[in-house]
Design a protein around this motif. Structure first.
Motif, PDB file in Angstrom:
ATOM      1  N   ALA A 176       0.821  -1.207   0.000  1.00 42.66           N
ATOM      2  CA  ALA A 176       0.000   0.000   0.000  1.00 42.66           C
ATOM      3  C   ALA A 176       0.857   1.260   0.000  1.00 42.66           C
ATOM      4  O   ALA A 176       0.433   2.310  -0.481  1.00 42.66           O
ATOM      5  N   GLU A 177       2.091   1.131   0.512  1.00 42.90           N
ATOM      6  CA  GLU A 177       3.024   2.257   0.535  1.00 42.90           C
ATOM      7  C   GLU A 177       3.923   2.291  -0.697  1.00 42.90           C
ATOM      8  O   GLU A 177       4.815   3.138  -0.807  1.00 42.90           O
ATOM      9  N   GLY A 178       3.724   1.309  -1.605  1.00 36.56           N
ATOM     10  CA  GLY A 178       4.497   1.294  -2.843  1.00 36.56           C
ATOM     11  C   GLY A 178       5.686   0.369  -2.855  1.00 36.56           C
ATOM     12  O   GLY A 178       6.421   0.316  -3.848  1.00 36.56           O
ATOM     13  N   GLU A 179       5.911  -0.374  -1.781  1.00 33.62           N
ATOM     14  CA  GLU A 179       7.035  -1.297  -1.687  1.00 33.62           C
ATOM     15  C   GLU A 179       6.522  -2.711  -1.907  1.00 33.62           C
ATOM     16  O   GLU A 179       5.755  -3.241  -1.093  1.00 33.62           O
ATOM     17  N   LEU A 180       6.953  -3.356  -2.991  1.00 35.97           N
ATOM     18  CA  LEU A 180       6.330  -4.612  -3.410  1.00 35.97           C
ATOM     19  C   LEU A 180       7.162  -5.866  -3.143  1.00 35.97           C
ATOM     20  O   LEU A 180       6.738  -6.968  -3.481  1.00 35.97           O
ATOM     21  N   ASP A 181       8.329  -5.726  -2.508  1.00 33.48           N
ATOM     22  CA  ASP A 181       9.171  -6.901  -2.274  1.00 33.48           C
ATOM     23  C   ASP A 181       8.425  -7.977  -1.479  1.00 33.48           C
ATOM     24  O   ASP A 181       8.495  -9.166  -1.800  1.00 33.48           O
ATOM     25  N   GLY A 182       7.725  -7.568  -0.430  1.00 31.27           N
ATOM     26  CA  GLY A 182       7.005  -8.534   0.402  1.00 31.27           C
ATOM     27  C   GLY A 182       5.895  -9.224  -0.351  1.00 31.27           C
ATOM     28  O   GLY A 182       5.661 -10.420  -0.182  1.00 31.27           O
ATOM     29  N   LEU A 183       5.196  -8.478  -1.199  1.00 26.00           N
ATOM     30  CA  LEU A 183       4.109  -9.056  -1.983  1.00 26.00           C
ATOM     31  C   LEU A 183       4.658 -10.035  -3.017  1.00 26.00           C
ATOM     32  O   LEU A 183       4.077 -11.112  -3.235  1.00 26.00           O
ATOM     33  N   GLN A 184       5.784  -9.701  -3.624  1.00 24.31           N
ATOM     34  CA  GLN A 184       6.402 -10.630  -4.559  1.00 24.31           C
ATOM     35  C   GLN A 184       6.849 -11.907  -3.839  1.00 24.31           C
ATOM     36  O   GLN A 184       6.701 -13.012  -4.367  1.00 24.31           O
ATOM     37  N   ALA A 185       7.375 -11.760  -2.631  1.00 26.04           N
ATOM     38  CA  ALA A 185       7.770 -12.933  -1.850  1.00 26.04           C
ATOM     39  C   ALA A 185       6.555 -13.784  -1.503  1.00 26.04           C
ATOM     40  O   ALA A 185       6.636 -15.027  -1.498  1.00 26.04           O
ATOM     41  N   LEU A 186       5.422 -13.143  -1.214  1.00 27.59           N
ATOM     42  CA  LEU A 186       4.191 -13.871  -0.910  1.00 27.59           C
ATOM     43  C   LEU A 186       3.747 -14.691  -2.119  1.00 27.59           C
ATOM     44  O   LEU A 186       3.332 -15.845  -1.982  1.00 27.59           O
ATOM     45  N   TYR A 187       3.835 -14.107  -3.298  1.00 26.84           N
ATOM     46  CA  TYR A 187       3.498 -14.835  -4.528  1.00 26.84           C
ATOM     47  C   TYR A 187       4.429 -16.032  -4.715  1.00 26.84           C
ATOM     48  O   TYR A 187       3.982 -17.126  -5.083  1.00 26.84           O
ATOM     49  N   ARG A 188       5.719 -15.829  -4.462  1.00 26.63           N
ATOM     50  CA  ARG A 188       6.667 -16.945  -4.629  1.00 26.63           C
ATOM     51  C   ARG A 188       6.385 -18.058  -3.626  1.00 26.63           C
ATOM     52  O   ARG A 188       6.500 -19.246  -3.945  1.00 26.63           O
ATOM     53  N   GLN A 189       6.007 -17.693  -2.422  1.00 18.74           N
ATOM     54  CA  GLN A 189       5.691 -18.697  -1.414  1.00 18.74           C
ATOM     55  C   GLN A 189       4.444 -19.481  -1.812  1.00 18.74           C
ATOM     56  O   GLN A 189       4.380 -20.699  -1.642  1.00 18.74           O
ATOM     57  N   ALA A 190       3.447 -18.784  -2.352  1.00 15.60           N
ATOM     58  CA  ALA A 190       2.233 -19.458  -2.806  1.00 15.60           C
ATOM     59  C   ALA A 190       2.538 -20.395  -3.971  1.00 15.60           C
ATOM     60  O   ALA A 190       1.999 -21.501  -4.060  1.00 15.60           O
ATOM     61  N   ARG A 191       3.389 -19.948  -4.877  1.00 11.92           N
ATOM     62  CA  ARG A 191       3.773 -20.805  -6.003  1.00 11.92           C
ATOM     63  C   ARG A 191       4.481 -22.065  -5.505  1.00 11.92           C
ATOM     64  O   ARG A 191       4.235 -23.171  -5.994  1.00 11.92           O
ATOM     65  N   ALA A 192       5.368 -21.907  -4.528  1.00 18.94           N
ATOM     66  CA  ALA A 192       6.075 -23.062  -3.978  1.00 18.94           C
ATOM     67  C   ALA A 192       5.108 -24.041  -3.325  1.00 18.94           C
ATOM     68  O   ALA A 192       5.267 -25.263  -3.442  1.00 18.94           O
ATOM     69  N   ALA A 193       4.100 -23.515  -2.631  1.00 20.17           N
ATOM     70  CA  ALA A 193       3.105 -24.383  -2.003  1.00 20.17           C
ATOM     71  C   ALA A 193       2.303 -25.135  -3.060  1.00 20.17           C
ATOM     72  O   ALA A 193       2.002 -26.327  -2.904  1.00 20.17           O
ATOM     73  N   LEU A 194       1.965 -24.451  -4.144  1.00 14.38           N
ATOM     74  CA  LEU A 194       1.238 -25.111  -5.226  1.00 14.38           C
ATOM     75  C   LEU A 194       2.114 -26.166  -5.897  1.00 14.38           C
ATOM     76  O   LEU A 194       1.640 -27.255  -6.243  1.00 14.38           O
TER      77      LEU A 194
END
Length: 213
Positions: A23-41
């Motif tokens: 929300a503040e414009g910093e997307l590193d954490g969100l990208q990491a969340l996507y990678r974690q979800a991909r790994a789980a899948l």
């Protein structure tokens, strides 16, 4: 009746920070969340990833391909995390993830505008980041839930509370779920029986997500 599935409850703390940072414009954490979800899948359905990797091979390297992919996978959380997790360029990732959310939740806007930092009209930056994060939050626990009857033997926290979300989130997976951490699960595991024990036996290192059927 309850819907119960293994879920990495500890990851929700990082997810909360990722949403706030996005929300503040910093997307590193969100990208990491996507990678974690991909790994789980990948752990439960690697063929699904292979399909999307092949179908959208150019998305990590081309804005045009990423925009096309966002439109095509928007209805499918598996596709969103499969493609999004491979896009390293932060601007292209924003364009893809915001476009997919705009299509998925009918929020409007264009890929080019999202790349430039535009948000969803009439939606706060925090809510927009939550919309973008939702497919990954589902993907952290991609196993199909089992239906389990009887009284719930666990006390836990609602996912919405852990994420600091106000308001009504009924019917929104996983936001309306009850999160039970691995330590709490192990504490009562010996007393579990039937379906509860069956699901819990696969989640002693992760935790559980419990929702009303």
């Amino acid at each position: 009746m309850w819907l119960v599935r293994p879920y990495p409850v500890d990851a929700l703390t990082a997810a909360k920070q990722a949403i706030h940072s996005a929300a503040e414009g910093e997307l590193d954490g969100l990208q990491a969340l996507y990678r974690q979800a991909r790994a789980a899948l990948d752990a439960v359905d690697p063929d699904e990833l292979g399909f999307h990797d092949q179908d959208h091979a150019k998305a990590p390297f081309s804005d045009k391909a990423a925009a096309r992919a966002a439109d095509r996978v928007a209805a499918d959380w598996e596709g969103i995390v499969a493609v999004g997790a491979r896009i390293e360029d932060v601007f292209r990732f924003r364009g893809f993830a915001w476009t997919a959310a705009a299509e998925r939740y009918e929020l409007g806007g264009s890929f080019a505008d999202f790349v430039e930092g535009e948000g969803f009209r009439g939606v706060s930056d925090e809510d927009a980041a939550l919309f973008v994060a939702l497919p990954a939050l589902v993907g952290l626990g991609p196993e199909l839930a089992e239906e389990v009857g009887g009284a719930c033997p666990f006390e836990g926290l609602r996912v919405a509370e852990i994420l600091g979300l106000p308001g009504d989130v009924d019917g929104v997976d996983p936001l309306d779920g009850i999160a039970v951490g691995a330590e709490a699960l192990r504490a009562v595991f010996p007393a579990l029986t039937g379906g509860w024990k069956s699901v819990a036996s696969r989640a002693t290192q992760l935790g559980l997500l419990i929702r009303k059927a």
